[in-house]
Scaffold this active site. Structure first.
Site, short mmCIF file in Angstrom:
data_model
loop_
_atom_site.label_atom_id
_atom_site.label_comp_id
_atom_site.label_asym_id
_atom_site.label_seq_id
_atom_site.Cartn_x
_atom_site.Cartn_y
_atom_site.Cartn_z
N TYR A 104 0.84 -1.20 0.00
CA TYR A 104 0.00 0.00 0.00
C TYR A 104 0.87 1.25 0.00
O TYR A 104 2.00 1.24 0.52
CB TYR A 104 -0.94 0.01 1.21
CG TYR A 104 -2.07 -0.98 1.10
CD1 TYR A 104 -3.32 -0.59 0.63
CD2 TYR A 104 -1.89 -2.32 1.44
CE1 TYR A 104 -4.37 -1.50 0.52
CE2 TYR A 104 -2.92 -3.24 1.34
CZ TYR A 104 -4.16 -2.82 0.87
OH TYR A 104 -5.19 -3.73 0.76
N GLU A 105 0.34 2.31 -0.56
CA GLU A 105 1.09 3.55 -0.78
C GLU A 105 1.65 4.15 0.50
O GLU A 105 2.65 4.87 0.47
CB GLU A 105 0.16 4.56 -1.47
CG GLU A 105 0.81 5.82 -1.96
CD GLU A 105 -0.19 6.70 -2.71
OE1 GLU A 105 0.04 7.91 -2.76
OE2 GLU A 105 -1.19 6.16 -3.24
#
Length: 259
Positions: A55-56
């Site tokens: 995830y970012e």
């Protein structure tokens, strides 16, 4: 595995299952929030337990029990194999070529797989101002391939984007050129079926349809003259096991959100 009748699942559930099936065990996947996260976590809960979700926010190998509400959801960090800084995620993991699949959503898509997640309407005076690019342009440029999930309507499948946020295939007709490691958008899953780029023109072509969906249904839901494959493949309905796993993936706040 037991197949179930169409009346017992929704179009969104069929979409999540179809997208999840495309992820292979061991795939390293950069996941967007929303529909892509639902599909990626379903894959990890079923046939691809070794799928590594990134995830970012910096979570690597996240294994949430609930669907994250945002990239900052605490459960992503709590269940991750490692948590690194955002610059490291992008400069080392993404641009370093370590990620197989970028899994994105969007508000609009065009025939070449270009995406808009910035505004609806004129940029200076938009009808709707959307969350914006986030990391999507870099994800699409540097992952080996990009999957896209969105519902298929004439408002989302448009002839011309209101704003170009993310390039689908650099250099294809209608798309700008630019540096890109991956091959671009290879798979678009909707609530009607699946589209894939033509190998020559890179235009999106309908290749698979869900049960009880026709080619005319897909054409009517598309803002350009949609082409279909010579042989449209049928998508198998969800199995009982897939639906049970999907429905177990509830958002953390489901108890407090009105249906």
């Amino acid at each position: 595995m037991t197949q179930i009748e169409a009346a017992t699942y929704t179009a969104d559930e069929m979409m999540a299952v179809a997208a999840a099936r495309r992820l292979r065990d061991g795939t390293v996947c950069f996941v967007g929030i929303g529909l892509p996260s639902r599909a990626a976590n379903l894959a990890r809960a079923t046939h691809a337990p070794g799928c590594v979700l990134i995830y970012e926010s910096g979570a690597i190998g996240a294994k949430p029990e609930h669907l994250p509400l945002s990239i900052g959801d605490g459960e992503l960090a709590e269940t991750a194999d490692a948590v690194v800084s955002v610059p490291e995620i992008f400069s080392y993991w993404l641009q370093g070529g370590w990620i197989d699949v970028g899994f994105l959503g969007a508000a609009q898509i065009d025939v070449h797989g270009n995406l808009n997640s910035t505004v609806i309407g004129d940029y200076e005076q938009p009808k709707v101002r959307l969350p914006g690019a986030g990391g999507a342009p870099e994800i699409a440029a540097w992952c080996r391939e990009t999957f896209v999930m969105l519902r298929q309507t004439p408002r989302t499948f448009v002839e011309r984007l209101d704003f170009l946020t993310t390039v689908g295939h650099p250099g294809s007709s209608g798309s700008p050129t630019g540096r890109q490691r991956g091959v671009g958008v290879t798979f678009v899953v909707t609530d009607l079926g699946v589209l894939e780029p033509d190998p020559d023109t890179r235009e999106l072509v309908m290749t698979e349809l869900y049960p009880d969906v026709t080619a005319d249904d897909a054409r009517d839901a598309t803002g350009w003259e949609l082409k279909t494959a010579a042989e449209l493949r049928p998508v198998q309905p969800p199995t009982t096991e897939e639906l049970e796993a999907l429905r177990a993936l509830k958002p953390a706040n489901q108890e407090t959100v009105a249906p």
